[in-house]
Enzyme design. Structure first.
Site, PDB file in Angstrom:
ATOM      1  N   ASP A  34      38.235  -7.323  47.251  1.00 46.60           N
ATOM      2  CA  ASP A  34      38.625  -5.950  46.916  1.00 46.60           C
ATOM      3  C   ASP A  34      37.973  -4.946  47.853  1.00 46.60           C
ATOM      4  O   ASP A  34      36.752  -4.845  47.909  1.00 46.60           O
ATOM      5  CB  ASP A  34      38.201  -5.634  45.472  1.00 46.60           C
ATOM      6  CG  ASP A  34      39.080  -6.325  44.463  1.00 46.60           C
ATOM      7  OD1 ASP A  34      40.314  -6.251  44.606  1.00 46.60           O
ATOM      8  OD2 ASP A  34      38.535  -6.956  43.537  1.00 46.60           O
ATOM      9  N   MET A  36      37.617  -0.960  48.638  1.00 46.79           N
ATOM     10  CA  MET A  36      37.803   0.378  48.040  1.00 46.79           C
ATOM     11  C   MET A  36      37.116   1.419  48.917  1.00 46.79           C
ATOM     12  O   MET A  36      36.015   1.182  49.414  1.00 46.79           O
ATOM     13  CB  MET A  36      37.183   0.409  46.644  1.00 46.79           C
ATOM     14  CG  MET A  36      37.717  -0.673  45.712  1.00 46.79           C
ATOM     15  SD  MET A  36      37.036  -0.498  44.056  1.00 46.79           S
ATOM     16  CE  MET A  36      37.641  -2.011  43.284  1.00 46.79           C
ATOM     17  N   MET A  67      42.542  -1.134  48.503  1.00 47.51           N
ATOM     18  CA  MET A  67      42.685   0.031  47.623  1.00 47.51           C
ATOM     19  C   MET A  67      42.124   1.214  48.411  1.00 47.51           C
ATOM     20  O   MET A  67      41.055   1.755  48.108  1.00 47.51           O
ATOM     21  CB  MET A  67      41.913  -0.205  46.316  1.00 47.51           C
ATOM     22  CG  MET A  67      42.615  -1.201  45.400  1.00 47.51           C
ATOM     23  SD  MET A  67      41.531  -1.896  44.146  1.00 47.51           S
ATOM     24  CE  MET A  67      40.770  -3.207  45.101  1.00 47.51           C
ATOM     25  N   GLY A 143      35.878  -3.599  38.267  1.00 48.31           N
ATOM     26  CA  GLY A 143      36.033  -4.874  37.584  1.00 48.31           C
ATOM     27  C   GLY A 143      35.685  -4.690  36.108  1.00 48.31           C
ATOM     28  O   GLY A 143      35.182  -3.643  35.689  1.00 48.31           O
ATOM     29  N   ASP A 174      46.276  -8.827  38.598  1.00 51.43           N
ATOM     30  CA  ASP A 174      44.885  -8.487  38.905  1.00 51.43           C
ATOM     31  C   ASP A 174      44.340  -7.514  37.877  1.00 51.43           C
ATOM     32  O   ASP A 174      44.837  -6.392  37.756  1.00 51.43           O
ATOM     33  CB  ASP A 174      44.847  -7.866  40.317  1.00 51.43           C
ATOM     34  CG  ASP A 174      43.444  -7.572  40.808  1.00 51.43           C
ATOM     35  OD1 ASP A 174      42.477  -7.993  40.153  1.00 51.43           O
ATOM     36  OD2 ASP A 174      43.334  -6.926  41.869  1.00 51.43           O
TER      37      ASP A 174
HETATM   38  C1  DX5 Z   1      40.122  -3.906  40.278  1.00 51.95           C
HETATM   39  C2  DX5 Z   1      40.174  -5.029  41.287  1.00 51.95           C
HETATM   40  C3  DX5 Z   1      40.124  -6.387  40.714  1.00 51.95           C
HETATM   41  C4  DX5 Z   1      38.868  -6.716  39.970  1.00 51.95           C
HETATM   42  C5  DX5 Z   1      39.278  -7.527  38.767  1.00 51.95           C
HETATM   43  O1  DX5 Z   1      40.407  -2.704  40.910  1.00 51.95           O
HETATM   44  O2  DX5 Z   1      41.358  -4.949  42.079  1.00 51.95           O
HETATM   45  O3  DX5 Z   1      40.399  -7.387  41.688  1.00 51.95           O
HETATM   46  O4  DX5 Z   1      37.942  -7.460  40.699  1.00 51.95           O
HETATM   47  O5  DX5 Z   1      38.169  -7.764  38.009  1.00 51.95           O
HETATM   48  P1  DX5 Z   1      38.235  -8.338  36.533  1.00 51.95           P
HETATM   49  O6  DX5 Z   1      38.844  -9.709  36.631  1.00 51.95           O
HETATM   50  O7  DX5 Z   1      36.802  -8.334  36.119  1.00 51.95           O
HETATM   51  O8  DX5 Z   1      39.098  -7.398  35.738  1.00 51.95           O
HETATM   52 ZN    ZN Z   2      41.929  -6.674  43.393  1.00 51.73          ZN
END
Ligand code: DX5
Ligand code: ZN
Length: 224
Positions: A34, A36, A67, A143, A174
């Site tokens: 990921d 960001m 992202m 997450g 996701d």
């Molecule tokens: C959120 C990310 C996800 C994140 C998912 O913006 O794109 O990939 O790591 O994490 P979990 O599985 O903890 O929801």
């Molecule tokens: Zn992701």
């Protein structure tokens, strides 16, 4: 074939190589990364040097989820660093068709993501250009959030469109996926399941991965 993609966002960034090695040993084939930028989403994570370091320690497919506000500028840099697949957000791309083709011409597979508020219809014109589609089941940025059930409806819509049009592109999901809901997610039509907290925030990430994979594969076998 259903794949579980551990998301390193939930791993210990100081020990990334040690965190992913047991998963690769268990047969994990794809890793979700990921990225960001503090603009497209209200959080920062990592940049190309981390992808380059991961590339040196794993053969797993690196699925890099951008992202970020300017994916056209940075996608080639992440591909150069070792990304095999790049996901861009429909909401971040003014010229989505061009962006997907650019990623492919740089040598990576091109995925497109939609946020929870974006309807599936926004992808209608590029379903035969994209290599895969990512349905966000949380609002991107963090997450450990709760799964948004409406995303299952969007997965079913996408699966129906694939069937109608004879397309085979994988559907990825996701956010908020765990052992409780993974079967339902696969049953709706998902092939690639991203999982962060439900793998790394456990006593044993390898066991958590193996359990999720078994649940996903069972659901997929029942479906077929
Ligand atoms: C959120 C990310 C996800 C994140 C998912 O913006 O794109 O990939 O790591 O994490 P979990 O599985 O903890 O929801
Ligand atoms: Zn992701």
């Amino acid at each position: 074939m259903v794949e579980i993609l551990p998301s390193i966002l939930a791993a210990d960034f100081a020990r990334l190589a040690d965190e992913i090695a047991p998963l690769e040993a268990a047969g994990c084939r794809m890793l979700h990364v990921d990225v960001m930028d503090g603009h497209f989403v209200p959080n920062f994570t990592l940049g190309p040097p981390v992808v380059a370091s991961l590339r040196k320690v794993t053969h797993m497919t690196l699925d890099v989820h951008l992202m970020i506000a300017d994916p056209d500028r940075y996608a080639p840099i992440f591909i150069e660093a070792g990304a095999d697949q790049i996901i861009v957000h429909q909401e971040a791309c003014v010229h989505l068709d061009r962006t997907l083709r650019m990623i492919q011409s740089e040598g990576a597979r091109a995925g497109v993501a939609i946020n929870p508020a974006t309807p599936v219809v926004m992808l209608d014109e590029i379903l035969d250009v994209a290599d895969y589609v990512l349905v966000m089941s949380v609002n991107p940025g963090f997450g450990g959030q709760k799964f948004i059930p409406n995303s299952l409806h969007k997965v079913r819509q996408l699966a129906a469109r694939k069937k109608e049009r004879g397309l085979h592109l994988p559907i990825e999901i996701d956010g908020g996926v765990d052992a409780e809901n993974v079967s339902e997610v696969v049953d709706a039509g998902v092939q690639w399941v991203v999982a962060g907290s439900s793998i790394f925030h456990t006593v044993n990430s390898r066991t958590a991965f193996e359990e999720m994979r078994a649940l996903a594969q069972n659901a997929s076998a029942i479906k077929v």
